[in-house]
Write a protein that holds these residues in place. Structure first.
Motif, PDB file in Angstrom:
ATOM      1  N   ALA A 105      11.160  -4.429   1.738  1.00 29.86           N
ATOM      2  CA  ALA A 105      10.368  -3.306   1.242  1.00 29.86           C
ATOM      3  C   ALA A 105      11.270  -2.085   1.141  1.00 29.86           C
ATOM      4  N   LEU A 106      11.065  -1.341   0.093  1.00 30.02           N
ATOM      5  CA  LEU A 106      11.814  -0.110  -0.140  1.00 30.02           C
ATOM      6  C   LEU A 106      10.833   1.047   0.015  1.00 30.02           C
ATOM      7  N   VAL A 107      11.199   2.026   0.848  1.00 26.53           N
ATOM      8  CA  VAL A 107      10.300   3.133   1.182  1.00 26.53           C
ATOM      9  C   VAL A 107      10.943   4.444   0.777  1.00 26.53           C
ATOM     10  N   ARG A 108      10.191   5.247   0.037  1.00 23.18           N
ATOM     11  CA  ARG A 108      10.656   6.578  -0.346  1.00 23.18           C
ATOM     12  C   ARG A 108       9.890   7.610   0.470  1.00 23.18           C
ATOM     13  N   ARG A 109      10.618   8.562   1.004  1.00 25.08           N
ATOM     14  CA  ARG A 109      10.015   9.677   1.725  1.00 25.08           C
ATOM     15  C   ARG A 109      10.693  10.967   1.283  1.00 25.08           C
ATOM     16  N   ASP A 110       9.908  12.036   1.204  1.00 24.05           N
ATOM     17  CA  ASP A 110      10.424  13.366   0.904  1.00 24.05           C
ATOM     18  C   ASP A 110      10.240  14.228   2.136  1.00 24.05           C
ATOM     19  N   ASP A 111      11.281  14.994   2.468  1.00 21.93           N
ATOM     20  CA  ASP A 111      11.170  15.939   3.572  1.00 21.93           C
ATOM     21  C   ASP A 111      11.926  17.204   3.197  1.00 21.93           C
ATOM     22  N   ALA A 112      12.170  18.067   4.148  1.00 23.91           N
ATOM     23  CA  ALA A 112      12.830  19.345   3.879  1.00 23.91           C
ATOM     24  C   ALA A 112      14.234  19.160   3.309  1.00 23.91           C
ATOM     25  N   ASP A 113      14.891  18.054   3.648  1.00 22.76           N
ATOM     26  CA  ASP A 113      16.242  17.792   3.157  1.00 22.76           C
ATOM     27  C   ASP A 113      16.256  17.101   1.802  1.00 22.76           C
ATOM     28  N   GLY A 114      15.105  16.764   1.254  1.00 22.45           N
ATOM     29  CA  GLY A 114      15.020  16.079  -0.032  1.00 22.45           C
ATOM     30  C   GLY A 114      14.518  14.656   0.142  1.00 22.45           C
ATOM     31  N   ALA A 115      14.733  13.863  -0.886  1.00 25.03           N
ATOM     32  CA  ALA A 115      14.239  12.483  -0.897  1.00 25.03           C
ATOM     33  C   ALA A 115      15.199  11.557  -0.164  1.00 25.03           C
ATOM     34  N   SER A 116      14.631  10.475   0.351  1.00 26.99           N
ATOM     35  CA  SER A 116      15.436   9.412   0.947  1.00 26.99           C
ATOM     36  C   SER A 116      14.779   8.075   0.629  1.00 26.99           C
ATOM     37  N   LEU A 117      15.601   7.041   0.550  1.00 25.54           N
ATOM     38  CA  LEU A 117      15.117   5.680   0.395  1.00 25.54           C
ATOM     39  C   LEU A 117      15.585   4.882   1.608  1.00 25.54           C
ATOM     40  N   THR A 118      14.673   4.140   2.198  1.00 21.68           N
ATOM     41  CA  THR A 118      15.002   3.275   3.315  1.00 21.68           C
ATOM     42  C   THR A 118      14.635   1.856   2.928  1.00 21.68           C
ATOM     43  N   LEU A 119      15.573   0.949   3.136  1.00 25.49           N
ATOM     44  CA  LEU A 119      15.335  -0.459   2.851  1.00 25.49           C
ATOM     45  C   LEU A 119      15.047  -1.176   4.166  1.00 25.49           C
ATOM     46  N   ALA A 126      -0.385   2.257   0.319  1.00 20.11           N
ATOM     47  CA  ALA A 126      -1.355   2.023  -0.746  1.00 20.11           C
ATOM     48  C   ALA A 126      -1.005   0.764  -1.545  1.00 20.11           C
ATOM     49  N   ASP A 127       0.149   0.159  -1.282  1.00 21.52           N
ATOM     50  CA  ASP A 127       0.566  -1.034  -2.004  1.00 21.52           C
ATOM     51  C   ASP A 127      -0.381  -2.183  -1.675  1.00 21.52           C
ATOM     52  N   PRO A 128      -0.908  -2.868  -2.690  1.00 21.53           N
ATOM     53  CA  PRO A 128      -1.862  -3.957  -2.437  1.00 21.53           C
ATOM     54  C   PRO A 128      -1.270  -5.124  -1.643  1.00 21.53           C
ATOM     55  N   THR A 156      11.158   6.603  -7.933  1.00 26.55           N
ATOM     56  CA  THR A 156      11.977   7.687  -8.461  1.00 26.55           C
ATOM     57  C   THR A 156      11.171   8.956  -8.717  1.00 26.55           C
ATOM     58  N   ALA A 157       9.850   8.869  -8.684  1.00 30.79           N
ATOM     59  CA  ALA A 157       9.011  10.060  -8.797  1.00 30.79           C
ATOM     60  C   ALA A 157       8.921  10.711  -7.416  1.00 30.79           C
ATOM     61  N   GLY A 158       8.327  11.860  -7.337  1.00 30.97           N
ATOM     62  CA  GLY A 158       8.216  12.550  -6.048  1.00 30.97           C
ATOM     63  C   GLY A 158       7.161  11.939  -5.143  1.00 30.97           C
ATOM     64  N   GLY A 159       7.271  12.262  -3.864  1.00 28.76           N
ATOM     65  CA  GLY A 159       6.270  11.838  -2.901  1.00 28.76           C
ATOM     66  C   GLY A 159       6.629  10.571  -2.163  1.00 28.76           C
ATOM     67  N   ALA A 160       5.737  10.168  -1.283  1.00 29.10           N
ATOM     68  CA  ALA A 160       5.939   8.965  -0.477  1.00 29.10           C
ATOM     69  C   ALA A 160       5.477   7.743  -1.258  1.00 29.10           C
ATOM     70  N   ALA A 161       6.232   6.656  -1.130  1.00 26.21           N
ATOM     71  CA  ALA A 161       5.873   5.419  -1.826  1.00 26.21           C
ATOM     72  C   ALA A 161       6.552   4.238  -1.149  1.00 26.21           C
ATOM     73  N   GLU A 162       5.955   3.056  -1.332  1.00 32.40           N
ATOM     74  CA  GLU A 162       6.532   1.814  -0.857  1.00 32.40           C
ATOM     75  C   GLU A 162       6.466   0.794  -1.969  1.00 32.40           C
TER      76      GLU A 162
END
Length: 192
Positions: free
Chosen positions: A18-32, A70-72, A117-123
């Motif tokens: 799973a690839l997780v995107r998070r945005d915080d004060a330092d910007g976006a990050s992706l965690t695998l 929110a991923d099914p 690649t869009a803003g916000g949190a996603a998985e």
């Protein structure tokens, strides 16, 4: 890629990365993350520590990472005895360097890369072949300092066949091959 099209695996076709995107004060990050049953993650941690007592495996309870997803795919499978094994987290320049590989790999697997690649949190839950390719990119880019070398490394990973990715993934993750990542970086970036 529709529901249930994660390929065959010992886990009945369930996603194993799973690839997780998070945005915080330092910007976006992706965690695998690699998704494993807790018993298998514990066995891997023990094996790694026997090979190198200083090496560690970061495991996080599945619910801690994906409980609000929110991923099914989260609701489609039973995750009670599963854990998320952190491969690595990338941000800033390293994230910018690996984004073309992420986009190309997700497109090749018929996954919507705009979620990440869009803003916000996603998985995004991934099949094993996609996760293995991205794991190579994430692990290999992390210690590289020069942007041109990061980009060359990612281009090399993108050109590899699935079989080559599995071979190098095994080399990079094996406690009996402590220089696997370094060898792969040398192979793909020595010309720069």
């Amino acid at each position: 890629m529709g529901a249930g099209q994660f390929g065959s695996s010992v886990y009945g076709g369930r996603p194993t990365f799973a690839l997780v995107r998070r945005d915080d004060a330092d910007g976006a990050s992706l965690t695998l993350y690699e998704l494993l049953p807790e018993a298998q993650a514990s066995a891997r941690r023990d094996r790694l520590q026997r090979g190198n007592p200083n090496s560690g495996l970061v495991t996080i309870a599945f619910e801690s990472v994906f409980g609000e997803s929110a991923d099914p795919e989260v609701d489609r499978w039973e995750w009670d005895d599963w854990t998320a094994v952190k491969v690595t987290r990338l941000s800033e320049g390293r994230l910018r360097s690996i984004l073309p590989l992420v986009r190309e790999t997700l497109r090749g697997a018929d996954r919507d890369e705009s979620v990440l690649t869009a803003g916000g949190a996603a998985e995004v839950f991934l099949p094993e072949t996609v996760g293995v390719r991205l794991a190579l990119g994430f692990l290999g880019v992390k210690p590289i300092q020069r942007v041109d070398r990061m980009r060359a490394f990612c281009r090399g990973i993108a050109r590899m066949s699935d079989e080559e990715c599995y071979y190098w993934h095994a080399k990079c993750r094996s406690p009996s091959s402590p220089n696997g990542e370094k060898a792969l970086r040398t192979l793909l970036t020595d010309h720069i």
